[in-house]
Each structure stands twice: as C-alpha cells, then as structure tokens.
Motif scaffolding. Structure first.
Motif, short mmCIF file in Angstrom:
data_model
loop_
_atom_site.label_atom_id
_atom_site.label_comp_id
_atom_site.label_asym_id
_atom_site.label_seq_id
_atom_site.Cartn_x
_atom_site.Cartn_y
_atom_site.Cartn_z
N TRP A 60 0.94 -1.27 -0.01
CA TRP A 60 -0.04 0.03 0.22
C TRP A 60 0.90 1.34 -0.02
O TRP A 60 0.68 2.13 -0.84
N GLY A 63 2.49 1.81 -3.21
CA GLY A 63 1.53 2.04 -4.29
C GLY A 63 1.54 0.86 -5.43
O GLY A 63 1.00 0.98 -6.62
N ASP A 77 -1.79 8.29 2.98
CA ASP A 77 -1.30 9.17 1.73
C ASP A 77 0.24 9.58 2.19
O ASP A 77 1.27 9.65 1.61
N MET A 80 2.84 6.89 2.16
CA MET A 80 3.43 6.91 0.75
C MET A 80 4.55 7.65 0.35
O MET A 80 5.14 7.39 -0.71
#
Length: 89
Positions: A60, A63, A77, A80
């Motif tokens: 996750w 990505g 978010d 990442m």
C-alpha cells in the motif's frame, strides 16, 4: 524524552517488530515520526492497520497494491511519501 503510555508503547513495539528489517524501518520509523501528532482516531487506525500483513502494508505504501477502503486517507497518503525512513548506516 517523554514516556509513552502503555498503549503507545505496545503499538511502538509492534511497529518495530514486524518480521523483516524493511517492514521494521517503514512501519517503525513512520510511528516514531508521526505518532505524537495523531488523534485518538489516528492511533486506533494505525493500531488496526499494523495487524495486517507486512507485505500488504508495504505494498500500500509503495503503491503496488490497492489500499483497502478502511485505510484510505491522510495516514496512508503520508506513509506513501516514504521520506520518514531513517536507516542507520
């Protein structure tokens, strides 16, 4: 250095003891960098997320796998970006 509550200390331990060094750094460094800014809801979300498999959490964050609906949002978010990982040399 402030002492963590027993709950946060357990979460920190779990974040840093994942089973692979790569996951330890990704998840543990994320906890260390951001936990002090988290709301109760953020803590609960992270606590739930770290019960997932390392390969999924890492996918996750990288990505390479679709993030499940329950984890989509500001925390993933931020994860990442991967700019929080501090690997000692």
């Amino acid at each position: 250095m402030t002492q963590l509550s027993p709950r946060l200390a357990r979460i920190k331990f779990r974040a840093w003891h994942r089973g692979t060094r790569e996951a330890d750094y990704m998840i543990g460094c994320f906890f260390d960098q951001f936990h002090a800014q988290w709301s109760e809801a953020d803590i609960a979300l992270f606590e739930q997320m770290i019960e997932e498999d390392d390969v999924d959490i890492m996918a996750w964050a990288l990505g390479t796998q679709t993030i499940p609906e329950e984890y989509r949002g500001p925390m993933l978010d931020r994860m990442m970006k991967l700019d929080y990982v501090d690997i000692p040399r």
